[in-house]
Design a protein around this motif. Structure first.
Motif, PDB file in Angstrom:
ATOM      1  N   SER A  76      -4.787  -7.111  -3.329  1.00  0.00           N
ATOM      2  CA  SER A  76      -5.192  -6.861  -4.723  1.00  0.00           C
ATOM      3  C   SER A  76      -4.010  -7.031  -5.670  1.00  0.00           C
ATOM      4  CB  SER A  76      -5.742  -5.447  -4.873  1.00  0.00           C
ATOM      5  OG  SER A  76      -6.880  -5.284  -4.061  1.00  0.00           O
ATOM      6  N   THR A  77      -2.892  -6.437  -5.285  1.00  0.00           N
ATOM      7  CA  THR A  77      -1.706  -6.514  -6.143  1.00  0.00           C
ATOM      8  C   THR A  77      -1.249  -7.953  -6.320  1.00  0.00           C
ATOM      9  OG1 THR A  77      -1.032  -4.347  -5.305  1.00  0.00           O
ATOM     10  CG2 THR A  77       0.619  -5.643  -6.484  1.00  0.00           C
ATOM     11  N   CYS A  78      -1.163  -8.676  -5.223  1.00  0.00           N
ATOM     12  CA  CYS A  78      -0.705 -10.059  -5.307  1.00  0.00           C
ATOM     13  C   CYS A  78      -1.671 -10.899  -6.134  1.00  0.00           C
ATOM     14  CB  CYS A  78      -0.561 -10.652  -3.905  1.00  0.00           C
ATOM     15  SG  CYS A  78       0.821  -9.970  -2.968  1.00  0.00           S
ATOM     16  N   ILE A 125      -2.172 -13.007 -13.557  1.00  0.00           N
ATOM     17  CA  ILE A 125      -1.372 -12.844 -14.766  1.00  0.00           C
ATOM     18  C   ILE A 125      -0.451 -14.046 -14.951  1.00  0.00           C
ATOM     19  CG2 ILE A 125       0.472 -11.511 -15.834  1.00  0.00           C
ATOM     20  CD1 ILE A 125      -0.673  -9.021 -14.628  1.00  0.00           C
ATOM     21  N   SER A 126       0.192 -14.448 -13.876  1.00  0.00           N
ATOM     22  CA  SER A 126       1.127 -15.567 -13.950  1.00  0.00           C
ATOM     23  C   SER A 126       0.433 -16.861 -14.366  1.00  0.00           C
ATOM     24  CB  SER A 126       1.807 -15.782 -12.605  1.00  0.00           C
ATOM     25  OG  SER A 126       2.518 -14.620 -12.234  1.00  0.00           O
ATOM     26  N   HIS A 165      -3.556  -9.899  -8.498  1.00  0.00           N
ATOM     27  CA  HIS A 165      -3.371  -9.505  -9.888  1.00  0.00           C
ATOM     28  C   HIS A 165      -2.178 -10.229 -10.514  1.00  0.00           C
ATOM     29  CE1 HIS A 165      -2.328  -6.354 -13.067  1.00  0.00           C
ATOM     30  NE2 HIS A 165      -3.496  -6.834 -13.428  1.00  0.00           N
ATOM     31  N   ILE A 166      -1.068 -10.221  -9.828  1.00  0.00           N
ATOM     32  CA  ILE A 166       0.134 -10.875 -10.366  1.00  0.00           C
ATOM     33  C   ILE A 166      -0.058 -12.382 -10.465  1.00  0.00           C
ATOM     34  CG2 ILE A 166       2.582 -11.354  -9.929  1.00  0.00           C
ATOM     35  CD1 ILE A 166       2.881  -8.541  -8.886  1.00  0.00           C
ATOM     36  N   LYS A 203      -4.814  -3.573  -0.062  1.00  0.00           N
ATOM     37  CA  LYS A 203      -4.173  -3.195  -1.328  1.00  0.00           C
ATOM     38  C   LYS A 203      -3.159  -4.244  -1.730  1.00  0.00           C
ATOM     39  CE  LYS A 203      -4.179   1.844  -0.756  1.00  0.00           C
ATOM     40  NZ  LYS A 203      -3.237   2.972  -0.631  1.00  0.00           N
ATOM     41  N   LEU A 252       5.803 -17.090  -6.067  1.00  0.00           N
ATOM     42  CA  LEU A 252       4.572 -16.355  -5.743  1.00  0.00           C
ATOM     43  C   LEU A 252       4.283 -16.416  -4.247  1.00  0.00           C
ATOM     44  CD1 LEU A 252       2.309 -17.404  -8.769  1.00  0.00           C
ATOM     45  CD2 LEU A 252       3.300 -15.147  -8.330  1.00  0.00           C
ATOM     46  N   TRP A 264       6.489 -16.648  -1.823  1.00  0.00           N
ATOM     47  CA  TRP A 264       7.377 -15.706  -1.137  1.00  0.00           C
ATOM     48  C   TRP A 264       6.948 -14.271  -1.385  1.00  0.00           C
ATOM     49  CZ3 TRP A 264       8.456 -18.747   2.148  1.00  0.00           C
ATOM     50  CH2 TRP A 264       9.217 -19.900   2.018  1.00  0.00           C
ATOM     51  N   MET A 265       6.462 -14.015  -2.579  1.00  0.00           N
ATOM     52  CA  MET A 265       5.965 -12.662  -2.869  1.00  0.00           C
ATOM     53  C   MET A 265       4.833 -12.307  -1.923  1.00  0.00           C
ATOM     54  SD  MET A 265       4.097 -11.245  -6.306  1.00  0.00           S
ATOM     55  CE  MET A 265       2.632 -12.259  -6.102  1.00  0.00           C
ATOM     56  N   GLU A 325       4.059 -13.736   0.966  1.00  0.00           N
ATOM     57  CA  GLU A 325       4.535 -13.681   2.347  1.00  0.00           C
ATOM     58  C   GLU A 325       5.153 -12.326   2.657  1.00  0.00           C
ATOM     59  OE1 GLU A 325       8.360 -14.429   4.112  1.00  0.00           O
ATOM     60  OE2 GLU A 325       7.713 -16.514   4.405  1.00  0.00           O
ATOM     61  N   ARG A 326       6.084 -11.944   1.812  1.00  0.00           N
ATOM     62  CA  ARG A 326       6.837 -10.718   2.073  1.00  0.00           C
ATOM     63  C   ARG A 326       5.975  -9.472   1.940  1.00  0.00           C
ATOM     64  NH1 ARG A 326      10.470 -10.895   5.520  1.00  0.00           N
ATOM     65  NH2 ARG A 326      12.132  -9.355   5.314  1.00  0.00           N
ATOM     66  N   THR A 327       5.121  -9.462   0.934  1.00  0.00           N
ATOM     67  CA  THR A 327       4.263  -8.302   0.727  1.00  0.00           C
ATOM     68  C   THR A 327       3.311  -8.122   1.907  1.00  0.00           C
ATOM     69  OG1 THR A 327       4.391  -8.645  -1.663  1.00  0.00           O
ATOM     70  CG2 THR A 327       2.624  -7.227  -0.843  1.00  0.00           C
TER      71      THR A 327
END
Lengths: 204, 204
Positions: free
Chosen positions: B190-192, B198-199, B194-195, B187, B166, B168-169, B171-173
């Motif tokens: 928000s996406t991160c 969920i996780s 959300h994930i 945006k 998560l 790295w997600m 960081e990269r995003t």
DNA sequence: GGTAAAACTCGACGTTGTGTAGACTTTCTG
DNA sequence: CAGAAAGTCTACACAACGTCGAGTTTTACC
């Protein structure tokens, strides 16, 4: 990418240049592994390929062009492999297959892929190549998510945006893991697969 | 990082060198924004700071050292900010707060953070700095996951490994989004988030 | 307030790596 | 076999890096 001479006509026997060109790219790949991009000089590459610096500049206009060609060659292979993978409609299987394939790709081409990522910013050509590759993966991930019931669309919590984030997660996680070992790569794969499955709503 | 002279004793009035040093770092940051790391020369930095190349080498041993110092300064700020953030036990709030803070950090220091990431491979010092920073975030994320009911442990599907992915997600995003615009950053956040939720099993 | 040490500044130099120029040799093609 | 294309080399020009030693300014201390 012989740049200088026009498109080579169909021939049975391979030109000397084709061999040299491959030798240059192969040497470049080897040196990249040994010393990294910065430490590697065009003199080193030429020497490794058995020619002089001057001769190398006949094939490629610069060090960047050599690496770009190497990335292009590798990325070409990625695309090919992606097309060859059997498509399945069942999301769980599709995810498992995708992760399996990703592990294979990083095992085989991890070095060049890491280099491509590192140079994406400084060499626009490579950035182009890599972002195009990423787009392929992102749309593939999005498709799976939608098939699994995630709402389609580009809003932050819909399939496209989520696919993008998941793609970067996979890229970065594998980037680091592939520097370590095959086992790490395998573990990384499991973790990414798990998060992907959860995000798709396929496991609680 | 005055390298040459020993630890400066406590003083009321600021040394001339301190001002210069800050000027160098500020100029470096500005040039990094304008031209990027490769295009930026030591001569440019010196000129921007109002001194000659020779003088710059009194303060820093190399171009890499300048950038390393800049990264260190920024990272210092990140740590400070992280400590200052109020800790909350409620996972949902903790996640929201963390993402809010992350957006702020990338808005303010996106450029230097991107540079740090890019140079992590080639400049070991910076790699060290950045991976240490990442570790802080990873343990923070892992704590939240565990509090939300994810099983603790380092196996691929347990909290630590998930937190790493998560991180790295995120960081990269953010790395990519911060190159675009503030809206994209929002945006991405928000996406991160959300994930992450969920996780953590906090939403279906 | 004077003086010695430190902090600081500069211009000039040597090195390395890049990319280019032009002459030369080999290989293909008709 | 002759001319063109492909391939190769040495030598050069240039840019950026990092170093050196000789100066100048600032600071600390008597």
């Amino acid at each position: 990418m012989p740049g200088h001479h026009p498109a080579r006509s169909r021939r049975t026997t391979e030109r000397k240049g084709d061999v040299r060109e491959r030798a240059i790219l192969d040497t470049c790949e080897a040196l990249l592994a040994q010393q990294g991009y910065d430490a590697m000089t065009v003199g080193d590459i030429a020497q490794g390929a058995g020619i002089t610096r001057g001769a190398l500049y006949f094939y490629f206009g610069s060090k960047q062009e050599v690496v770009t060609a190497l990335v292009a060659r590798t990325v070409e292979h990625l695309w090919e492999r992606s097309r060859a993978t059997a498509q399945t409609d069942e999301p769980r299987q599709a995810i498992a297959a995708a992760m399996r394939r990703t592990v294979e790709l990083w095992n085989e081409h991890g070095l060049v892929m890491r280099t491509a990522i590192d140079l994406s910013l400084t060499v626009p050509e490579i950035g182009e190549l890599w972002s195009h590759t990423a787009d392929l993966f992102i749309t593939a991930i999005a498709t799976v998510l939608e098939r699994a019931g995630v709402q389609a669309g580009t809003e932050p919590e819909q399939a496209s945006a989520m696919a993008r984030a998941l793609c970067w997660m996979i890229e970065r996680t594998f980037y680091h893991a592939s520097q370590e070992s095959c086992e790490e790569l395998q573990k990384a794969s499991s973790t990414c697969e798990h998060i992907w499955l959860i995000s798709a709503g396929l496991i609680t």
